[in-house]
Write an enzyme that holds these catalytic residues in place. Structure first.
Site, PDB file in Angstrom:
ATOM      1  N   GLU A   1      -6.829 -10.212  -1.209  1.00 46.64           N
ATOM      2  CA  GLU A   1      -6.248 -10.537  -0.132  1.00 46.64           C
ATOM      3  C   GLU A   1      -6.703 -11.613   0.428  1.00 46.64           C
ATOM      4  OE1 GLU A   1      -7.474  -7.018   2.354  1.00 46.64           O
ATOM      5  OE2 GLU A   1      -6.988  -5.619   1.748  1.00 46.64           O
TER       6      GLU A   1
ATOM      7  N   TYR B   1       1.357  -1.397   0.364  1.00 50.44           N
ATOM      8  CA  TYR B   1       0.388  -0.126  -0.215  1.00 50.44           C
ATOM      9  C   TYR B   1       1.031   1.252  -0.038  1.00 50.44           C
ATOM     10  CZ  TYR B   1      -4.073  -2.291   1.441  1.00 50.44           C
ATOM     11  OH  TYR B   1      -5.271  -2.436   1.868  1.00 50.44           O
TER      12      TYR B   1
ATOM     13  N   TYR C   1       0.289  -9.731  12.739  1.00 54.57           N
ATOM     14  CA  TYR C   1      -0.508 -10.133  11.801  1.00 54.57           C
ATOM     15  C   TYR C   1      -0.398 -11.691  11.992  1.00 54.57           C
ATOM     16  CZ  TYR C   1      -4.281  -9.273   8.461  1.00 54.57           C
ATOM     17  OH  TYR C   1      -5.834  -8.514   8.624  1.00 54.57           O
TER      18      TYR C   1
ATOM     19  N   ASN D   1      -9.835   1.023  -2.631  1.00 57.74           N
ATOM     20  CA  ASN D   1      -9.968  -0.193  -1.971  1.00 57.74           C
ATOM     21  C   ASN D   1     -10.947  -0.647  -1.438  1.00 57.74           C
ATOM     22  OD1 ASN D   1      -8.162  -1.566  -0.434  1.00 57.74           O
ATOM     23  ND2 ASN D   1      -8.352  -0.971   0.969  1.00 57.74           N
ATOM     24  N   GLU D   2     -11.847  -1.377  -1.893  1.00 54.44           N
ATOM     25  CA  GLU D   2     -13.196  -1.953  -1.087  1.00 54.44           C
ATOM     26  C   GLU D   2     -13.395  -1.062  -1.258  1.00 54.44           C
ATOM     27  OE1 GLU D   2     -11.488  -4.068   2.761  1.00 54.44           O
ATOM     28  OE2 GLU D   2     -11.504  -5.591   2.140  1.00 54.44           O
TER      29      GLU D   2
END
Ligand SMILES: *[C@@H]1O[C@H](CO)[C@@H](O)[C@H](O)[C@H]1NC(C)=O
Ligand SMILES: *[C@@H]1O[C@H](CO)[C@@H](O)[C@H](O)[C@H]1NC(C)=O
Ligand SMILES: *[C@@H]1O[C@H](CO)[C@@H](O)[C@H](O)[C@H]1NC(C)=O
Ligand SMILES: *[C@@H]1O[C@H](CO)[C@@H](O)[C@H](O)[C@H]1NC(C)=O
Ligand SMILES: *[C@@H]1O[C@H](CO)[C@@H](O)[C@H](O)[C@H]1NC(C)=O
Length: 664
Positions: A261, A76, A326, A180-181
């Site tokens: 993703e 990103y 994560y 994005n989304e």
């Protein structure tokens, strides 16, 4: 010139027929695949955010990704990281995106660039600069003319830099994501997407593949997909891969299947369990994706760290911790994990794994305990933190109104009456964004917290200074509450009366840490000895000397805060991030070796906001060689039905992400 006119898909074939060596990347809608240099191509990619890994370690992390068998990385571009003030751009040091792209290219990794303007990413305000909020009524991520003008200007800086790095120009970038989304956002403004498409094409040309990413359902694709942008989906392990890709087919009847993703883990929030996703679940679904020839990006392959103030937040307001580990295949510190090898094995069934050694996990060193000393409370060093002095206003102003975007602002007024008995100080409209440390003439009274604690009792005499230090804990990065104003965003009341006549001190703590606070010669007052009570927010300093006679020092380490409560820590002026052991699940902060030196002592500054151990226990922090980010853990399995929560960066349909507590 003729070739130029033929610049469509047949362009590639033409070149192949003419046998002109040419780097090309495109989509073959007949064979349902990407086509690279004239050949069908499928990618296995992994996410790494350069903004979450120190530049010093970029090469190490990229090499480990290459050695896992990945074809590509995805990253990103956080707009607010590069344009901190309107019209002021920063692409230096850790922000040197072009150097990052160059490294990826040298290592032989392609790049899928998610250029924004909005990125979500559990990043402050989803990457949008807070200064956009100077127009209070701005509708972010829409055709709002001021928003679009700012986007156009930024993209006019970013995209021309990216153009040289496109695949066809010799660089690594094969695809560029637009927005994005967007289908998860309420605005559903097709004109906005069309404007972005136009801007991206203008700067990058017609050849590059532009794409969108949305949740794998027609609901999300409805407002996220746009003619001219290739629609891809995202979904988690454990669900029905066929159904997820069928959703993509509703927007793209032909062309490559892409999961942009594919979650290797999940995000955390302060006060919630650390999420862990077992490797077998991921390996199984990854195999299902790959065996049908689909393209995939593992989000994250390495999460990294929310240094400084960069973490985002979700609503109802919950901010994300400093670690962005994560539970990814490479840990926050870039360590090789069992998950790395499990996924590498699956990838190896489809890609030839590169020969050679995988760069080893870096060594960690337990430097031990470091004694700190109190140098003064925030109020005691106020003139150093706020050299320009206060802004005066009848009613409170927000952070953007005083042109400060991150960190802390001090709001001061005088008690209008004697509060001999406990008197209610409250924020009736839940307008403390996000946490306020309240004192009266230096005596700490308590904490107000957004969505959690809207009222405290205070005591003090008329005319006393009521000091309210407000912490911005990270802007909401997902959904309609993205325009997240910070500070006191509504009036405070004492009993029923609105407090007025504020002095608002913007605080440049990061500047002061570098120049003033170390060695501050003030004479701090000893605070009371009650370990239960709040203390005034204060600075503590100390030094860490790297021991001699041990080879390969300095090494990475983790800093732990025994009996400290909540605050911020800097080492040699580098803002490592927030610590909050009182809330968890993260107890240690990652300290990369590149911020340490062995020639002179390393200067440590801690801002403790609530309560330090210094008056009753040991005034120490401790450097250890293992992270603790999981004081409580949520295991996330594939068994459906027990859905616990769903957040950014997608709202997967419940049957796809099912999180539930493990029976440990
Ligand atoms: C997965 O989804 C497909 C398409 O909706 C459906 O036909 C199939 O039965 C599903 N498989 C399972 C195991 O639920
Ligand atoms: C507050 O109390 C003090 C005595 O403690 C008194 O002298 C003063 O007048 C009071 N002030 C107000 C505004 O009531
Ligand atoms: C505040 O003080 C009042 C009156 O003394 C008491 O009833 C109330 O419980 C207190 N509230 C808090 C949050 O301490
Ligand atoms: C505070 O209250 C005043 C008077 O009602 C109002 O004019 C003002 O807009 C309010 N300020 C904020 C920040 O809410
Ligand atoms: C720490 O501060 C001291 C005193 O200001 C200075 O001499 C030293 O160079 C600093 N250390 C580092 C690593 O910057």
């Amino acid at each position: 010139f003729c070739l130029f006119l033929l610049c469509t898909l047949s362009f590639i074939c033409t070149l192949v027929l003419l046998n002109i060596p040419q780097r090309t990347f495109g989509i073959d809608y007949d064979r349902n695949c990407f086509v690279k240099d004239g050949h069908p191509f499928r990618y296995i990619s992994g996410s790494i955010h350069y903004s979450r890994v120190p530049r010093y370690y970029w090469k190490d992390r990229l090499l480990k990704m290459k050695m896992a068998g990945l074809d590509a990385i995805q990253t990103y571009v956080p707009w607010n990281y590069h344009e901190p003030q309107m019209g002021v751009y920063d692409f230096s040091g850790d922000r040197d995106l072009e150097y990052f792209l160059q490294l990826a290219n040298e290592i032989g990794l392609l790049v899928i660039l998610r250029a924004g303007p909005y990125i979500c990413a559990e990043w402050d305000m989803g990457g949008l600069p807070a200064w956009l909020l100077e127009k209070e009524s701005i509708v972010l991520r829409s055709s709002d003319s001021d928003y679009l003008a700012a986007v156009e200007k930024w993209m006019g800086v970013l995209l021309p830099k990216m153009k040289h790095h496109l695949y066809q120009n010799g660089g690594p970038i094969i695809m560029v994501q637009v927005e994005n989304e967007y289908g998860s956002y309420f605005a559903c403004d097709y004109d906005y997407l069309r404007s972005l498409l136009k801007i991206f094409r203008q700067h990058l040309g017609d050849e590059v593949v532009l794409f969108t990413t949305d949740g794998a359902s027609q609901f999300h694709l409805k407002c996220g997909a746009l003619q001219g942008l290739y629609a891809t989906v995202d979904f988690a392990p454990g669900g029905n891969v066929t159904a997820a890709f069928l959703a993509q087919r509703s927007s793209e009847p032909t062309g490559p299947l892409v999961n942009s993703e594919f979650y290797t883990g999940w995000l955390d929030h302060w006060g919630h369990r650390h999420v862990v996703v077992p490797s077998q679940t991921i390996a199984k679904t990854l195999n299902e994706i790959l065996e049908r020839g689909a393209n995939v990006n593992l989000y994250m392959f390495i999460g990294g760290t929310n240094f400084g103030y960069w973490n985002g937040a979700n609503m109802p307001y919950m901010s994300q911790p400093t670690s962005y580990d994560y539970d990814a295949p490479l840990s926050e510190a870039g360590d090789l994990t069992e998950k790395y090898f499990a996924l590498r094995e699956v990838i190896g069934m489809y890609n030839k794994l590169p020969e050679g050694l995988i760069p080893p996990t870096t060594s960690k060193f337990a430097y031990g305990r470091v004694r700190l000393q109190k140098v003064g409370t925030v109020v005691e060093v106020l003139d150093r933190l706020s050299p320009s002095g206060p802004v005066k206003s009848t009613y409170p102003l927000t952070f953007v109104q005083v042109k400060q975007y991150f960190g802390f602002v001090l709001y001061r007024t005088k008690l209008p009456k004697n509060c001999t008995e406990p008197t209610q100080l409250s924020s009736p409209l839940n307008g403390v964004h996000d946490r306020a440390y309240v004192s009266v003439d230096g005596v700490q009274q308590g904490v107000l917290e957004r969505g959690k604690s809207l009222m405290i009792n205070i005591t003090g005499n008329a005319g006393a200074n009521l000091d309210i230090l407000v912490e911005n804990m990270g802007r909401v990065n997902f959904g309609r509450y993205n325009n997240d104003f910070k500070g006191l965003v509504s009036n405070l009341t004492l009993d029923q009366d609105i407090l007025v006549d504020w002095e608002i001190y913007p605080l440049n703590i990061d500047g002061a840490v570098n120049h003033f606070i170390h060695g501050y010669p003030g004479h701090p007052k000893r605070s009371g000895g009650n370990p239960q009570s709040y203390e005034a927010p204060a600075f503590y300093t100390g030094t860490l000397s790297i021991p001699g006679g041990i080879p390969d020092l300095p090494q990475d380490t983790y800093v732990k805060f025994p009996d400290w409560t909540k605050g911020q820590i800097w080492i040699n002026g580098f803002n490592l991030g927030r610590y909050w052991p009182a809330r968890g699940p993260q107890l240690t902060l990652f300290v990369p070796s590149n911020i340490l030196v062995s020639s002179v002592p390393n200067n440590i500054t801690v801002l403790e906001l609530e309560h330090s151990p210094c008056s009753t226990l040991l005034c120490e922090i401790e450097f250890v060689d293992e992270p603790i980010i999981n004081v409580f853990t949520l295991f996330c399995f594939s068994k459906p039905k027990q859905v616990v929560f769903l957040f950014c960066c997608l709202q997967p349909p419940p049957q796809i992400v099912a999180l539930h507590l493990a029976e440990i």
